[in-house]
Design an enzyme around this catalytic site. Structure first.
Site, mmCIF file in Angstrom:
data_model
loop_
_atom_site.group_PDB
_atom_site.id
_atom_site.type_symbol
_atom_site.label_atom_id
_atom_site.label_comp_id
_atom_site.label_asym_id
_atom_site.label_seq_id
_atom_site.Cartn_x
_atom_site.Cartn_y
_atom_site.Cartn_z
ATOM 1 N N GLY A 126 -1.097 -11.336 22.361
ATOM 2 C CA GLY A 126 0.202 -11.538 23.024
ATOM 3 C C GLY A 126 0.117 -12.209 24.389
ATOM 4 C CB THR B 72 -2.000 -17.529 25.124
ATOM 5 O OG1 THR B 72 -2.729 -17.110 23.967
ATOM 6 C CG2 THR B 72 -2.827 -17.323 26.370
ATOM 7 N N GLY B 73 0.612 -18.404 23.949
ATOM 8 C CA GLY B 73 1.188 -19.070 22.770
ATOM 9 C C GLY B 73 2.357 -18.342 22.141
ATOM 10 C CG ASP C 115 -12.752 -8.462 19.537
ATOM 11 O OD1 ASP C 115 -12.088 -8.761 18.514
ATOM 12 O OD2 ASP C 115 -13.819 -9.024 19.832
ATOM 13 N NE ARG D 289 -13.798 -10.818 16.931
ATOM 14 C CZ ARG D 289 -14.353 -11.866 17.514
ATOM 15 N NH1 ARG D 289 -14.928 -12.803 16.784
ATOM 16 N NH2 ARG D 289 -14.362 -11.999 18.823
ATOM 17 C CB SER E 65 -22.754 -21.142 11.226
ATOM 18 O OG SER E 65 -21.793 -20.473 12.005
ATOM 19 C CE1 TYR F 148 -4.424 -21.907 6.423
ATOM 20 C CE2 TYR F 148 -3.159 -23.619 7.504
ATOM 21 C CZ TYR F 148 -4.095 -22.615 7.551
ATOM 22 O OH TYR F 148 -4.692 -22.301 8.747
ATOM 23 C CE LYS G 230 -3.264 -17.046 10.022
ATOM 24 N NZ LYS G 230 -2.504 -16.321 11.037
ATOM 25 N N GLY H 253 5.085 -23.569 10.439
ATOM 26 C CA GLY H 253 4.434 -24.876 10.457
ATOM 27 C C GLY H 253 3.900 -25.107 11.862
HETATM 28 N N1 COA Z 1 -16.301 -25.903 14.172
HETATM 29 C C1 COA Z 1 -17.257 -25.234 13.485
HETATM 30 N N2 COA Z 1 -17.729 -24.005 13.843
HETATM 31 C C2 COA Z 1 -17.161 -23.433 14.929
HETATM 32 C C3 COA Z 1 -16.132 -24.049 15.663
HETATM 33 C C4 COA Z 1 -15.711 -25.339 15.249
HETATM 34 N N3 COA Z 1 -14.755 -26.008 15.902
HETATM 35 N N4 COA Z 1 -15.783 -23.219 16.668
HETATM 36 C C5 COA Z 1 -16.563 -22.129 16.570
HETATM 37 N N5 COA Z 1 -17.386 -22.252 15.521
HETATM 38 C C6 COA Z 1 -18.423 -21.309 15.113
HETATM 39 C C7 COA Z 1 -19.433 -21.149 16.212
HETATM 40 O O1 COA Z 1 -20.409 -22.174 16.143
HETATM 41 C C8 COA Z 1 -20.007 -19.769 15.914
HETATM 42 O O2 COA Z 1 -21.013 -19.786 14.921
HETATM 43 P P1 COA Z 1 -22.597 -19.809 15.321
HETATM 44 O O3 COA Z 1 -22.820 -18.609 16.162
HETATM 45 O O4 COA Z 1 -23.276 -19.750 14.019
HETATM 46 O O5 COA Z 1 -22.806 -21.101 16.048
HETATM 47 C C9 COA Z 1 -18.831 -19.035 15.313
HETATM 48 O O6 COA Z 1 -17.861 -20.006 14.934
HETATM 49 C C10 COA Z 1 -18.184 -18.100 16.295
HETATM 50 O O7 COA Z 1 -17.862 -18.816 17.470
HETATM 51 P P2 COA Z 1 -17.787 -18.103 18.882
HETATM 52 O O8 COA Z 1 -17.176 -19.025 19.883
HETATM 53 O O9 COA Z 1 -19.108 -17.483 19.225
HETATM 54 O O10 COA Z 1 -16.841 -16.902 18.476
HETATM 55 P P3 COA Z 1 -15.631 -16.221 19.093
HETATM 56 O O11 COA Z 1 -15.475 -15.067 18.229
HETATM 57 O O12 COA Z 1 -15.711 -15.989 20.535
HETATM 58 O O13 COA Z 1 -14.441 -17.281 18.893
HETATM 59 C C11 COA Z 1 -13.051 -18.627 17.452
HETATM 60 C C12 COA Z 1 -13.594 -17.267 17.781
HETATM 61 C C13 COA Z 1 -14.196 -19.505 16.990
HETATM 62 C C14 COA Z 1 -12.033 -18.502 16.351
HETATM 63 C C15 COA Z 1 -12.435 -19.308 18.706
HETATM 64 O O14 COA Z 1 -11.980 -20.596 18.365
HETATM 65 C C16 COA Z 1 -11.316 -18.514 19.295
HETATM 66 O O15 COA Z 1 -11.548 -17.647 20.113
HETATM 67 N N6 COA Z 1 -10.069 -18.759 18.876
HETATM 68 C C17 COA Z 1 -8.899 -17.976 19.287
HETATM 69 C C18 COA Z 1 -7.705 -18.789 19.487
HETATM 70 C C19 COA Z 1 -7.360 -19.659 18.342
HETATM 71 O O16 COA Z 1 -8.168 -20.007 17.510
HETATM 72 N N7 COA Z 1 -6.116 -20.074 18.312
HETATM 73 C C20 COA Z 1 -5.624 -20.946 17.286
HETATM 74 C C21 COA Z 1 -4.827 -20.202 16.331
HETATM 75 S S1 COA Z 1 -3.965 -21.314 15.257
#
Ligand code: COA
Length: 282
Positions: free
Chosen positions: A17, A19-20, A67, A69, A106, A148, A163, A190
């Site tokens: 909550g 951002t965005g 978090d 998770r 990965s 999707y 999702k 969308g």
């Molecule tokens: N392309 C491919 N792999 C990616 C990536 C990308 N653009 N961004 C992250 N990853 C991979 C990382 O390489 C990592 O894997 P590795 O340890 O094997 O290298 C893994 O995803 C986790 O990334 P990390 O940044 O350590 O994890 P995090 O849990 O802190 O971040 C994400 C989670 C990756 C989803 C991050 O983009 C995030 O925090 N997003 C939240 C906001 C968001 O996505 N908003 C959009 C909603 S529509």
């Protein structure tokens, strides 16, 4: 659209909550009289947002770190919130997503997105649901899904898988818990411009342009539109809507759903004229 007491007396938690879309929903719910809790991984972000929204709306809002998770962290958060009284609404909004070729991902990339989107939604829904069921307290769960979720999508595969799971959970529990006072709804938005989504999913002006051309309304959705839809769906006005996912995408999914929807809009006027039946001559 609504009277300002639409959500009066409702206690609402929004994950992600700070951002965005999550922040925009928090602001709208406050304007409509709710007490709002927002949570997110970055404590300084959720606390700053809470401060700003409290002064902008005069409403009651608290920003808490979590978090989604981590099941233990979720339990702790929900316990903390419940000490002040039961929640009435849970909004599972926290998400993670990025554009990538699937063969290059990965295992941790899958784990990370599935963890936030699917496991996070399960953790939160179970923590609130169990408490509601034991107490016989009515509750609403709103999931922010995606267009999707039902079809799958190339290049955002971890998100598509997660999702789809969220929507399956929503539809399943709508039946299992509906009779015990817990209502489930989802929104499939969308594209809506936010820093988080556009920086990861539509990183160039060319991609934005292509998407706008494809969308029947030739525009993106707005934070105001999704916040108002969310307000309606969680309110008592929508009390008979259960297990439903509402698409809010300007018709974008349908525009790609058939050969003719896809090609028809690209057929020039002259070609339409040629295809008209010829007038019969004596
Ligand atoms: N392309 C491919 N792999 C990616 C990536 C990308 N653009 N961004 C992250 N990853 C991979 C990382 O390489 C990592 O894997 P590795 O340890 O094997 O290298 C893994 O995803 C986790 O990334 P990390 O940044 O350590 O994890 P995090 O849990 O802190 O971040 C994400 C989670 C990756 C989803 C991050 O983009 C995030 O925090 N997003 C939240 C906001 C968001 O996505 N908003 C959009 C909603 S529509």
């Amino acid at each position: 659209m609504f009277t300002n007491d639409l959500l009066k007396g409702k206690r609402i938690l929004i994950t992600g909550g700070g951002t965005g879309i999550g922040r925009a929903m928090a602001e709208r719910f406050l304007q409509l009289g709710a007490t709002v809790y927002i949570c997110g991984r970055r404590v300084e972000v959720v606390q700053q947002t809470a401060k700003e929204l409290a002064s902008a709306t005069g409403g009651t809002i608290e920003g808490l770190p979590c978090d989604v998770r981590e099941r233990d962290a979720v339990e702790q958060l929900i316990e903390q919130v419940w000490t002040k009284g039961p929640l009435d609404v849970l909004v599972n909004n926290a998400a993670g997503n990025f554009l990538a070729r699937t063969e290059e991902l990965s295992p941790r990339a899958f784990e990370s997105v599935l963890g936030i989107v699917l496991q996070g939604t399960i953790n939160m829904t179970m923590a609130c649901g169990k408490r509601w069921l034991v107490a016989g307290h009515r509750g609403v769960v709103l999931d922010i899904a995606t267009t999707y979720a039902d079809t799958g999508s190339a290049y955002v595969v971890p998100s598509a898988v997660a999702k789809a799971g969220v929507v399956a959970l929503m539809r399943s529990l709508a039946v299992e818990w509906g009779g015990r006072g817990i209502r489930f709804v989802a929104i499939a938005p969308g594209a809506i411009r936010t820093e988080g989504a556009f920086s990861r999913l539509l990183p160039t002006p060319e991609l934005e342009k292509k998407l706008l051309e494809h969308n029947p309304l030739h525009r993106f959705g707005t934070l105001e539109e999704i916040s108002n839809l969310a307000s309606f769906l969680i309110s008592d006005l929508a009390g008979y809507i259960n297990g439903e996912m509402v698409y809010m995408d300007g018709g974008e999914m349908l525009a790609g759903a058939s050969t003719f929807s896809l090609i028809g809009r690209r057929i020039p006027d002259a070609a339409w004229e040629m295809m008209k039946p010829k007038k019969k001559t004596e």
